[in-house]
Design an enzyme around this catalytic site. Structure first.
Site, mmCIF file in Angstrom:
data_model
loop_
_atom_site.group_PDB
_atom_site.id
_atom_site.type_symbol
_atom_site.label_atom_id
_atom_site.label_comp_id
_atom_site.label_asym_id
_atom_site.label_seq_id
_atom_site.Cartn_x
_atom_site.Cartn_y
_atom_site.Cartn_z
ATOM 1 N N LYS A 75 0.824 -1.208 0.000
ATOM 2 C CA LYS A 75 0.000 0.000 0.000
ATOM 3 C C LYS A 75 0.858 1.258 0.000
ATOM 4 C CE LYS A 75 -3.711 0.403 -0.159
ATOM 5 N NZ LYS A 75 -4.480 0.556 -1.433
ATOM 6 N N TYR A 94 1.779 0.230 -4.632
ATOM 7 C CA TYR A 94 0.588 0.973 -5.060
ATOM 8 C C TYR A 94 0.668 2.377 -4.484
ATOM 9 C CZ TYR A 94 -1.696 -3.403 -6.497
ATOM 10 O OH TYR A 94 -2.014 -4.576 -7.126
ATOM 11 N N HIS A 96 -1.740 5.338 -6.028
ATOM 12 C CA HIS A 96 -3.062 5.962 -6.187
ATOM 13 C C HIS A 96 -3.008 7.454 -5.846
ATOM 14 C CE1 HIS A 96 -4.924 2.058 -6.851
ATOM 15 N NE2 HIS A 96 -4.346 1.593 -5.759
#
Length: 371
Positions: A75, A94, A96
């Site tokens: 994450k 990740y 985002h």
């Protein structure tokens, strides 16, 4: 290259950036690997397994971040982790960023090299590092939605499959990509009545050929979405625009026409969500209610099945981790245009066009950063 894997600190996140099998591949090529103690304990991966694969076990995350040249995570780095990033360090995880300006600001300020799983592309135009978690999230979305349709969870008290003499729940899926297709498979398999909405007619035609009259398909328009919502028990938002913020396809005004106790599951929440009323939630507190509609907007859904998810993710990411470690980030990105698409932030510059546009920042061609 010295590779480091810290434990995840996001709420109820138990996936691991590298499994012992992945560590073995790296150490077998001569790359030292540091992992934080207890890295995989929650999913049955012991420190002893990591040591047997050749990793060094260190007692703190700060030591991993402080020593490693390449950080491999799952994450996005939390604020405390971003403070540990240093100039020139490579972060592969990740990110985002389109929905997270504070994180983007910290990554730019760090002058680190930040490569996002979710924007690495594949030869066929897909997103190979996002796909395995999209498969997991799509399947989980139906499970989570079905659980929250139960009265004790705040839903209307409807069984997804129905029973003889009582009709099944109506599941509306917005988006027919990887998430939507996997949600469709589970919902239809459970006996629900399913409507899939997408703007890609060819994709709807493919689904119609496979599922036939077991599902209904609709071309995505505001009218089609609003009309489908009125009869929906469970709505799954499965919309993705790579790197960019998700479009808000369900407005708050549309909620007024829905059944009280219906459930919305927003799988696009990592990219800002595709429902106007969405805001990120956690596995510890997964839902809230707006205008009588239950919202499930957990930003790390696959973390709920971390054992499955960690292995699935490593299957996809390992070749890219090996390339970064073997070649160094400049040559690895120069040699692979698909990995280069994953470069989001490089030495103080935003290098993914869609991310830059979503954040209102200047865009730097990633090729210039490799020079």
């Amino acid at each position: 290259m010295l590779v480091g894997v810290p434990r995840e600190i996001k709420v109820h996140e138990y996936r691991t950036g590298l499994t012992p099998a992945s560590v073995r591949e790296l150490t077998g090529r001569g790359h030292p690997v540091l992992v934080e103690t207890g890295l995989g304990a929650a999913i049955g991966l012991s420190d002893e397994q990591y040591e047997a694969a050749g990793a060094g076990i260190v007692p703190s995350a700060s030591e991993v971040w402080g020593r490693a040249e390449l950080i491999v995570k799952v994450k996005e780095p939390q604020a405390a982790e971003r403070a540990l990033l240093r100039e020139g360090q490579v972060l592969f995880t990740y990110l985002h960023l389109a929905a997270d300006p504070p994180q983007a600001e910290d990554l730019v300020r760090s002058r680190a090299v930040c490569i996002a799983y979710e924007t690495v592309t594949g030869p066929g135009g897909g997103l190979p590092l996002l796909a395995p978690m999209s498969e997991v999230a799509g399947r989980l979305a139906v499970q989570a939605g079905a659980a929250h349709l139960e009265l004790p969870a705040g839903g209307m008290g409807v069984l997804l499959s129905g029973v003889p003499g009582v009709p099944p729940a109506h599941v509306v899926i917005i988006g027919a990509g990887v998430v939507g297709t996997n949600a469709l498979q589970v919902a239809a398999g459970a006996g629900a009545r399913v409507t899939v909405i997408d703007r890609n007619i060819e994709r709807l035609r493919q689904l119609d050929l496979v599922f036939g009259n077991r599902i209904a398909t609709r071309c995505s328009t505001g009218h089609a979405i609003e009309e489908s919502l009125a009869d929906a028990d469970l709505v799954i938002g499965a919309v993705l625009v790579a790197g960019a913020a998700a479009p808000k396809l369900v407005t708050r005004a549309m909620l007024a026409g829905m059944k009280r106790g219906a459930v919305l599951v927003d799988v696009a929440i990592d990219q800002g969500g595709c429902f106007e009323t969405s805001r990120p939630t956690t596995h510890a507190d997964p839902t809230y209610v707006v205008d009588g509609i239950v919202h499930y907007c957990v930003a790390n859904m696959p973390g709920a099945v971390a054992r499955t998810s960690a292995h699935a993710l490593n299957n996809a990411t390992l070749p890219f981790v090996l390339a970064l470690a073997d070649k160094g980030w400049r040559r690895a990105l120069a040699d692979d245009e698909h990995l280069r698409r994953g470069l989001n932030v490089c030495r103080g510059e935003v290098t993914h066009e869609a991310v830059a546009d979503a954040l209102g920042r200047a865009w730097r061609d990633p090729g210039e950063c490799l020079a």
